[in-house]
Design an enzyme around this catalytic site. Structure first.
Site, PDB file in Angstrom:
ATOM      1  N   GLY A  31       0.803  -1.218   0.000  1.00  0.00           N
ATOM      2  CA  GLY A  31       0.000   0.000   0.000  1.00  0.00           C
ATOM      3  C   GLY A  31       0.838   1.271   0.000  1.00  0.00           C
ATOM      4  O   GLY A  31       2.040   1.249  -0.254  1.00  0.00           O
ATOM      5  N   TYR A  32       0.166   2.392   0.266  1.00  0.00           N
ATOM      6  CA  TYR A  32       0.742   3.738   0.157  1.00  0.00           C
ATOM      7  C   TYR A  32       1.399   3.869  -1.227  1.00  0.00           C
ATOM      8  O   TYR A  32       2.585   4.159  -1.362  1.00  0.00           O
ATOM      9  CB  TYR A  32       1.725   4.037   1.290  1.00  0.00           C
ATOM     10  CG  TYR A  32       1.664   5.507   1.669  1.00  0.00           C
ATOM     11  CD1 TYR A  32       0.561   6.023   2.341  1.00  0.00           C
ATOM     12  CD2 TYR A  32       2.675   6.389   1.302  1.00  0.00           C
ATOM     13  CE1 TYR A  32       0.472   7.365   2.651  1.00  0.00           C
ATOM     14  CE2 TYR A  32       2.591   7.747   1.596  1.00  0.00           C
ATOM     15  CZ  TYR A  32       1.479   8.214   2.280  1.00  0.00           C
ATOM     16  OH  TYR A  32       1.376   9.547   2.585  1.00  0.00           O
ATOM     17  N   GLY A  36       5.729   4.207  -8.906  1.00  0.00           N
ATOM     18  CA  GLY A  36       6.409   2.928  -9.138  1.00  0.00           C
ATOM     19  C   GLY A  36       5.397   1.785  -9.141  1.00  0.00           C
ATOM     20  O   GLY A  36       5.376   0.950 -10.060  1.00  0.00           O
ATOM     21  N   HIS A  37       4.515   1.766  -8.116  1.00  0.00           N
ATOM     22  CA  HIS A  37       3.463   0.744  -8.071  1.00  0.00           C
ATOM     23  C   HIS A  37       2.551   0.874  -9.298  1.00  0.00           C
ATOM     24  O   HIS A  37       2.137  -0.120  -9.878  1.00  0.00           O
ATOM     25  CB  HIS A  37       2.597   0.918  -6.824  1.00  0.00           C
ATOM     26  CG  HIS A  37       3.325   0.701  -5.531  1.00  0.00           C
ATOM     27  ND1 HIS A  37       3.568   1.712  -4.643  1.00  0.00           N
ATOM     28  CD2 HIS A  37       3.847  -0.426  -4.972  1.00  0.00           C
ATOM     29  CE1 HIS A  37       4.200   1.231  -3.590  1.00  0.00           C
ATOM     30  NE2 HIS A  37       4.399  -0.053  -3.759  1.00  0.00           N
ATOM     31  N   GLU A 148      11.962  -3.722  -9.617  1.00  0.00           N
ATOM     32  CA  GLU A 148      13.395  -4.035  -9.568  1.00  0.00           C
ATOM     33  C   GLU A 148      14.123  -3.244  -8.485  1.00  0.00           C
ATOM     34  O   GLU A 148      15.289  -3.493  -8.225  1.00  0.00           O
ATOM     35  CB  GLU A 148      14.042  -3.778 -10.940  1.00  0.00           C
ATOM     36  CG  GLU A 148      13.632  -4.833 -11.949  1.00  0.00           C
ATOM     37  CD  GLU A 148      14.102  -4.549 -13.370  1.00  0.00           C
ATOM     38  OE1 GLU A 148      14.673  -3.465 -13.610  1.00  0.00           O
ATOM     39  OE2 GLU A 148      13.867  -5.413 -14.238  1.00  0.00           O
ATOM     40  N   GLN A 153      14.698  -9.027  -3.327  1.00  0.00           N
ATOM     41  CA  GLN A 153      13.358  -9.624  -3.191  1.00  0.00           C
ATOM     42  C   GLN A 153      12.941 -10.284  -4.503  1.00  0.00           C
ATOM     43  O   GLN A 153      12.425 -11.403  -4.513  1.00  0.00           O
ATOM     44  CB  GLN A 153      12.360  -8.535  -2.797  1.00  0.00           C
ATOM     45  CG  GLN A 153      10.907  -8.966  -2.914  1.00  0.00           C
ATOM     46  CD  GLN A 153       9.955  -7.940  -2.341  1.00  0.00           C
ATOM     47  OE1 GLN A 153       9.832  -7.835  -1.132  1.00  0.00           O
ATOM     48  NE2 GLN A 153       9.273  -7.184  -3.183  1.00  0.00           N
ATOM     49  N   SER A 186       7.640   4.054  -0.691  1.00  0.00           N
ATOM     50  CA  SER A 186       6.650   4.527   0.288  1.00  0.00           C
ATOM     51  C   SER A 186       7.379   5.123   1.490  1.00  0.00           C
ATOM     52  O   SER A 186       6.862   6.002   2.170  1.00  0.00           O
ATOM     53  CB  SER A 186       5.753   3.380   0.745  1.00  0.00           C
ATOM     54  OG  SER A 186       5.197   2.741  -0.379  1.00  0.00           O
TER      55      SER A 186
HETATM   56  O1  PAF Z   1       7.630  -5.257  -1.955  1.00  0.00           O
HETATM   57  C1  PAF Z   1       6.704  -5.206  -1.124  1.00  0.00           C
HETATM   58  O2  PAF Z   1       5.969  -4.232  -1.026  1.00  0.00           O
HETATM   59  C2  PAF Z   1       6.488  -6.385  -0.193  1.00  0.00           C
HETATM   60  O3  PAF Z   1       7.687  -6.927   0.232  1.00  0.00           O
HETATM   61  C3  PAF Z   1       5.570  -7.480  -0.787  1.00  0.00           C
HETATM   62  C4  PAF Z   1       6.199  -8.150  -1.995  1.00  0.00           C
HETATM   63  C5  PAF Z   1       4.240  -6.868  -1.174  1.00  0.00           C
HETATM   64  C6  PAF Z   1       5.292  -8.563   0.259  1.00  0.00           C
HETATM   65  O4  PAF Z   1       4.682  -8.041   1.397  1.00  0.00           O
END
Ligand code: PAF
Length: 281
Positions: A31-32, A36-37, A148, A153, A186
């Site tokens: 969220g927030y 980028g999202h 990226e 992750q 965020s």
């Molecule tokens: O990248 C994120 O925002 C978090 O690590 C994810 C992949 C949503 C998992 O909570």
């Protein structure tokens, strides 16, 4: 924008989509949401019939002294951004919906999770792998989208999907930056005016490293030393790490002979920021 809070309700919507033969993309977020999202959602919308955005601040990926309680939240704003980007719905569960009180099952990974952010956040990737696995089981997407900026992750999730045969296509999307180069996050919202200026040191140092590689320098120690020296010119910055690693295994590199990831984590005041660039020969 439809906001779904219950797992069973989401499952029944997805079953109906599947009956119609529709493809489903998932954009997992905490969220927030920012630009980028939005770029992840727009890409997902262009490649799938339906797109689920999960919006869940996942408690299991925060360490004891980290920012779980202060992590910014604004579901109304998130809903507006998802609507604009063309998402089909938001999955926004309460922590109690995602985790049983006596939950004792986690997804953990050796190797890739131990270096870089895993050094100072030893339980972080266990939380990420666990929640992403749960989201994959709940949503059963064809494709899932990750930024990226969180390069470790992304590598960890790709490996988990391979090792556990999830059969989901993982799509990595380029870092989106503010006009002055700061990677969108965020957590940028924690920075005061002075810190916001100081935060530019991450991108500046990475650009210096990239310039050296492009000019033909192949000794990782020389490049890292130059980047560290550059970061140290910023009094508000405290380096967590500056590393050059193999892009796939995330193991430290001495000589740059294969694609590498140069990644950094830096505290600006109390805020820990990360950034990186990839380099292919
Ligand atoms: O990248 C994120 O925002 C978090 O690590 C994810 C992949 C949503 C998992 O909570």
């Amino acid at each position: 924008m439809k906001i779904i809070k219950q797992i069973e309700e989401l499952r029944s919507i997805i079953r109906a989509w599947r009956k119609e033969g529709l493809t489903v993309g998932l954009v997992p977020t905490m969220g927030y949401l920012h630009e980028g999202h939005k770029s992840l959602i727009v890409k997902a919308v262009s490649e799938n019939d339906r797109v689920v955005v999960s919006d869940f601040v996942n408690p299991t990926q925060f360490g004891v002294n980290e920012d779980l309680s202060s992590y910014p939240r604004d579901i109304e704003r998130d809903a507006a951004l998802c609507q604009e980007a063309g998402a089909s719905l938001i999955f926004h569960p309460e922590p109690e919906e995602m985790y049983f009180r006596d939950n004792c099952t986690f997804v953990d990974m050796d190797g890739l999770t131990k270096g870089l952010c895993g050094m100072t956040r030893p339980t972080h990737f266990r939380g990420v792998c666990t929640v992403v696995s749960k989201l994959f089981h709940i949503v059963t997407p064809d494709k899932a989208y990750f930024g990226e900026k969180d390069a470790q992750q992304l590598a960890v999730i790709r490996r988990m999907v391979r090792d556990l045969n999830f059969g989901i296509t993982i799509v990595g999307c380029p870092i989106v930056r503010e006009k002055d180069g700061l990677a969108m996050s965020s957590r940028n919202t924690y920075l005061n005016t002075e810190e916001r200026k100081a935060a530019l040191i991450l991108h500046k140092s990475l650009m210096l490293g990239e310039k050296m590689m492009k000019a033909g320098e192949r000794d990782a120690e020389i490049i890292k030393a130059a980047m560290v020296k550059n970061m140290e010119t910023e009094p508000l910055a405290r380096i967590d790490y500056v590393e050059i690693v193999d892009a796939e295994t995330l193991e430290n590199v001495v000589k740059i002979e294969k694609p590498v990831l140069t990644a950094t984590a830096v505290y600006i005041g109390k805020t820990r920021l990360i950034d990186n660039f990839g380099f292919e020969l």
